[in-house]
Design a protein around this motif. Sequence first.
Motif, PDB file in Angstrom:
ATOM      1  N   LYS A  38       0.841  -1.213   0.000  1.00  0.00           N
ATOM      2  CA  LYS A  38       0.000   0.000   0.000  1.00  0.00           C
ATOM      3  C   LYS A  38       0.873   1.260   0.000  1.00  0.00           C
ATOM      4  N   ALA A  39       1.987   1.232   0.724  1.00  0.00           N
ATOM      5  CA  ALA A  39       2.900   2.390   0.742  1.00  0.00           C
ATOM      6  C   ALA A  39       3.488   2.628  -0.647  1.00  0.00           C
ATOM      7  N   LEU A  40       3.861   1.564  -1.323  1.00  0.00           N
ATOM      8  CA  LEU A  40       4.404   1.707  -2.682  1.00  0.00           C
ATOM      9  C   LEU A  40       3.330   2.191  -3.654  1.00  0.00           C
ATOM     10  N   TRP A  41       2.091   1.738  -3.460  1.00  0.00           N
ATOM     11  CA  TRP A  41       0.977   2.229  -4.278  1.00  0.00           C
ATOM     12  C   TRP A  41       0.831   3.726  -4.088  1.00  0.00           C
ATOM     13  N   TRP A  42       0.895   4.171  -2.825  1.00  0.00           N
ATOM     14  CA  TRP A  42       0.776   5.599  -2.534  1.00  0.00           C
ATOM     15  C   TRP A  42       1.930   6.383  -3.146  1.00  0.00           C
ATOM     16  N   GLU A  43       3.129   5.795  -3.158  1.00  0.00           N
ATOM     17  CA  GLU A  43       4.295   6.527  -3.652  1.00  0.00           C
ATOM     18  C   GLU A  43       4.078   7.017  -5.084  1.00  0.00           C
ATOM     19  N   ASP A  44       3.576   6.161  -5.952  1.00  0.00           N
ATOM     20  CA  ASP A  44       3.330   6.583  -7.336  1.00  0.00           C
ATOM     21  C   ASP A  44       2.390   7.784  -7.393  1.00  0.00           C
ATOM     22  N   ALA A  51      -7.059  13.311  -5.017  1.00  0.00           N
ATOM     23  CA  ALA A  51      -8.096  12.735  -4.155  1.00  0.00           C
ATOM     24  C   ALA A  51      -9.356  12.442  -4.969  1.00  0.00           C
ATOM     25  N   ALA A  52      -9.737  13.353  -5.849  1.00  0.00           N
ATOM     26  CA  ALA A  52     -10.928  13.150  -6.682  1.00  0.00           C
ATOM     27  C   ALA A  52     -10.726  11.969  -7.632  1.00  0.00           C
ATOM     28  N   LYS A  53      -9.537  11.872  -8.228  1.00  0.00           N
ATOM     29  CA  LYS A  53      -9.252  10.778  -9.152  1.00  0.00           C
ATOM     30  C   LYS A  53      -9.299   9.432  -8.430  1.00  0.00           C
ATOM     31  N   LEU A  54      -8.662   9.343  -7.268  1.00  0.00           N
ATOM     32  CA  LEU A  54      -8.654   8.091  -6.520  1.00  0.00           C
ATOM     33  C   LEU A  54     -10.057   7.715  -6.061  1.00  0.00           C
ATOM     34  N   THR A  55     -10.812   8.698  -5.604  1.00  0.00           N
ATOM     35  CA  THR A  55     -12.188   8.440  -5.161  1.00  0.00           C
ATOM     36  C   THR A  55     -13.032   7.933  -6.327  1.00  0.00           C
ATOM     37  N   ALA A  56     -12.884   8.549  -7.487  1.00  0.00           N
ATOM     38  CA  ALA A  56     -13.647   8.129  -8.666  1.00  0.00           C
ATOM     39  C   ALA A  56     -13.267   6.723  -9.114  1.00  0.00           C
ATOM     40  N   SER A  57     -12.038   6.307  -8.813  1.00  0.00           N
ATOM     41  CA  SER A  57     -11.599   4.972  -9.229  1.00  0.00           C
ATOM     42  C   SER A  57     -11.859   3.910  -8.156  1.00  0.00           C
ATOM     43  N   GLY A  58     -12.621   4.287  -7.115  1.00  0.00           N
ATOM     44  CA  GLY A  58     -13.002   3.300  -6.106  1.00  0.00           C
ATOM     45  C   GLY A  58     -12.154   3.289  -4.858  1.00  0.00           C
ATOM     46  N   HIS A  59     -11.270   4.252  -4.706  1.00  0.00           N
ATOM     47  CA  HIS A  59     -10.431   4.375  -3.516  1.00  0.00           C
ATOM     48  C   HIS A  59     -10.753   5.702  -2.835  1.00  0.00           C
ATOM     49  N   PRO A  60     -11.766   5.741  -1.978  1.00  0.00           N
ATOM     50  CA  PRO A  60     -12.166   7.013  -1.365  1.00  0.00           C
ATOM     51  C   PRO A  60     -11.008   7.659  -0.587  1.00  0.00           C
ATOM     52  N   VAL A  61     -10.661   8.862  -0.987  1.00  0.00           N
ATOM     53  CA  VAL A  61      -9.556   9.604  -0.374  1.00  0.00           C
ATOM     54  C   VAL A  61      -9.981  11.059  -0.243  1.00  0.00           C
ATOM     55  N   MET A  62      -9.751  11.615   0.922  1.00  0.00           N
ATOM     56  CA  MET A  62      -9.995  13.041   1.138  1.00  0.00           C
ATOM     57  C   MET A  62      -8.736  13.820   0.739  1.00  0.00           C
TER      58      MET A  62
END
Length: 129
Positions: free
Chosen positions: A8-14, A51-62
Amino acid sequence: MPEAVIGKALWWEDHILEVRHGLPPGVEPGTTPRPEYGTDRSLTARQRAKAAKLTASGHPVMPSTADHRRRGYREQEVIGLADRRPMRKTPQYGEADEAVVDACGRPSTRPSTHRPGHSPSHGRRSSRG
């Protein structure tokens, strides 16, 4: 650190690198950033876009989460992106300050010598059964 936390940390890094630099890692040289991540946009605007892109792709992020992760990356690189909640240990005595635990005395680790029917403080038999 558990593999899932590292992944998950590596996913966030990108994602954080795209927010910071306008481009995700591994793109061809000369690639221009998407408009929402362009360096002409403020960092706050890029975080909101991510945050909007991740939320739209199914990963809710503020947007505040994207900011928190970006700051963590700035301070500690990939380890700063790791979710440490699964690794936290619950203190043995809860939220009690160690000084309070020491002052009150730690519970004994020795087996109890108390016998049922005897008062633990006087050694005399109690009237109960």
